[in-house]
Design a protein around this motif. Structure first.
Motif, PDB file in Angstrom:
ATOM      1  N   THR A 149       0.862  -1.183   0.000  1.00 53.07           N
ATOM      2  CA  THR A 149       0.000   0.000   0.000  1.00 53.07           C
ATOM      3  C   THR A 149       0.893   1.225   0.000  1.00 53.07           C
ATOM      4  N   CYS A 150       0.459   2.225  -0.738  1.00 55.19           N
ATOM      5  CA  CYS A 150       1.247   3.450  -0.848  1.00 55.19           C
ATOM      6  C   CYS A 150       0.315   4.642  -0.641  1.00 55.19           C
ATOM      7  N   THR A 151       0.652   5.460   0.326  1.00 55.43           N
ATOM      8  CA  THR A 151      -0.173   6.652   0.585  1.00 55.43           C
ATOM      9  C   THR A 151       0.172   7.741  -0.427  1.00 55.43           C
ATOM     10  N   ASP A 152      -0.637   8.775  -0.438  1.00 59.46           N
ATOM     11  CA  ASP A 152      -0.435   9.849  -1.415  1.00 59.46           C
ATOM     12  C   ASP A 152       0.906  10.557  -1.219  1.00 59.46           C
ATOM     13  N   ASP A 153       1.430  10.513   0.018  1.00 61.69           N
ATOM     14  CA  ASP A 153       2.732  11.156   0.234  1.00 61.69           C
ATOM     15  C   ASP A 153       3.889  10.159   0.108  1.00 61.69           C
ATOM     16  N   GLY A 154       3.610   8.943  -0.399  1.00 63.62           N
ATOM     17  CA  GLY A 154       4.687   8.029  -0.755  1.00 63.62           C
ATOM     18  C   GLY A 154       5.070   6.994   0.290  1.00 63.62           C
ATOM     19  N   ALA A 155       4.411   6.980   1.456  1.00 64.72           N
ATOM     20  CA  ALA A 155       4.745   5.970   2.473  1.00 64.72           C
ATOM     21  C   ALA A 155       4.296   4.593   1.978  1.00 64.72           C
ATOM     22  N   LEU A 156       5.269   3.669   1.902  1.00 68.64           N
ATOM     23  CA  LEU A 156       5.007   2.346   1.333  1.00 68.64           C
ATOM     24  C   LEU A 156       5.003   1.305   2.440  1.00 68.64           C
ATOM     25  N   ARG A 157       3.956   0.495   2.490  1.00 68.29           N
ATOM     26  CA  ARG A 157       3.885  -0.582   3.489  1.00 68.29           C
ATOM     27  C   ARG A 157       3.771  -1.925   2.778  1.00 68.29           C
ATOM     28  N   LEU A 158       4.443  -2.929   3.348  1.00 70.39           N
ATOM     29  CA  LEU A 158       4.435  -4.268   2.761  1.00 70.39           C
ATOM     30  C   LEU A 158       3.764  -5.227   3.738  1.00 70.39           C
ATOM     31  N   ALA A 159       2.921  -6.107   3.219  1.00 66.83           N
ATOM     32  CA  ALA A 159       2.333  -7.153   4.057  1.00 66.83           C
ATOM     33  C   ALA A 159       2.292  -8.430   3.235  1.00 66.83           C
TER      34      ALA A 159
ATOM     35  N   ARG B  54      10.224  -6.741   6.640  1.00 68.88           N
ATOM     36  CA  ARG B  54      11.101  -5.592   6.856  1.00 68.88           C
ATOM     37  C   ARG B  54      10.963  -4.617   5.703  1.00 68.88           C
ATOM     38  N   GLY B  55      11.061  -3.343   6.019  1.00 71.45           N
ATOM     39  CA  GLY B  55      10.967  -2.343   4.965  1.00 71.45           C
ATOM     40  C   GLY B  55       9.636  -1.637   4.949  1.00 71.45           C
TER      41      GLY B  55
END
Lengths: 219, 84
Positions: B32-42, B55-56
């Motif tokens: 998932t990537c927010t509009d300000d670029g924060a990327l989360r991995l699951a 991680r990451g």
């Protein structure tokens, strides 16, 4: 300890006797290492258990969640299953009124590392929960899965380092074995006996690996 | 926010998660990537009901439009077809 030379000369005739005694006690005896789980049968019984286990491809992970294997539950007083294993597998373990260890050391059977902080020790499910799910536990009741996840009667739980537990993850012996070679015989026995006690199936590659690990057993 | 998911087969060495260590088999990656670029991995087992983190999760993209490329790159690195 240092002994006077004269005494060493006088006692030197004992050396062969000591050697023979040491060999006599080291043959065919199960390891008395700490952190050895209960109910580990001899080699021939484990062999017949391995022969009797069903072999089939792993099932799907549909619906899987660790919540379907409730743990750790309360065993007695304030002690849960994790704390019971920490007491069982540690040396000189002291616990507080909440049963959490306040002192002790833990020898990790898989990697031979000793730790003195319980926060650096994990309780490994020898047959991992995800592995159990795809080997038959998917069709169990939640109550049965809870009994499996908290099984103190068989060789299914062991206190090891958090790192080695994480490195193992959900893998069966065909893709992960403990880094300490001397633990492979015991590990194969724990694995086979647990699958046998709980009626879980094996994959073909897993059975082949377990057979060669068992072949190398001296006890 | 954009969310992308892909199914892949892990290598025999699996993927290291924070919650349960190494997991193997048929897995699903969700980024998932927010509009300000924060990327989360699951990541989870295909069909399972719980997600794990890898991680990451605190990566940040300078441009959220790169999310799709990063997702595709991750899947291509993680995927290992099973020999049959």
């Amino acid at each position: 300890m240092r002994l006077p030379r004269a005494l060493i000369r006088r006692l030197s005739f004992l050396a062969p006797l000591v050697l023979v005694l040491a060999m006599a006690f080291s043959v065919a005896s199960a390891p008395t290492a700490l952190a050895f789980p209960p109910d580990v049968p001899g080699k021939s019984q484990v062999q017949s258990e391995l022969n009797s286990l069903g072999v089939q491809a792993e099932g799907s992970m549909d619906g899987y969640s660790r919540d379907l294997f409730p743990h750790w539950h309360t065993v007695s007083g304030t002690c849960n299953t994790r704390e019971e294993v920490l007491k069982r597998d540690g040396t000189n373990v002291a616990v507080g009124s909440d049963c959490y260890p306040t002192a002790g050391s833990w020898y990790s059977y898989y990697d031979g590392v000793t730790r003195t902080s319980p926060s650096q020790i994990s309780i490994d499910h020898i047959v991992p929960l995800a592995e159990a799910w795809r080997s038959g536990a998917r069709s169990w009741t939640t109550a049965k899965r809870e009994a499996f996840a908290n099984d103190l009667a068989g060789p299914q739980l062991i206190a090891v380092t958090t790192e080695v537990n994480s490195a193992k993850g959900d893998r069966d012996p065909s893709s992960w074995q403990p880094p300490r070679t001397a633990s492979h015989c015991g590990y194969a026995k724990f694995w086979i006996h647990t699958k046998y006690r709980w009626g879980l199936t094996l994959q073909s590659a897993e059975k082949t690996t377990l057979q060669s690990m068992l072949n190398a057993c001296s006890y | 926010m954009t969310e992308l998911t892909s199914i892949f087969t892990a290598t025999p060495d699996g993927v290291l998660t924070n919650e349960v260590g190494v997991i193997t088999g048929e897995l699903e990656l969700r980024t998932t990537c927010t509009d300000d670029g924060a990327l989360r991995l699951a990541i989870r087992y295909v069909g399972a009901t719980e997600w794990y983190t890898v991680r990451g999760e605190n990566y940040r993209l300078h441009d959220p439009r790169d999310h799709e490329v990063v997702h595709r790159l991750l899947v291509n690195v993680l995927h290992r077809p099973v020999a049959s």
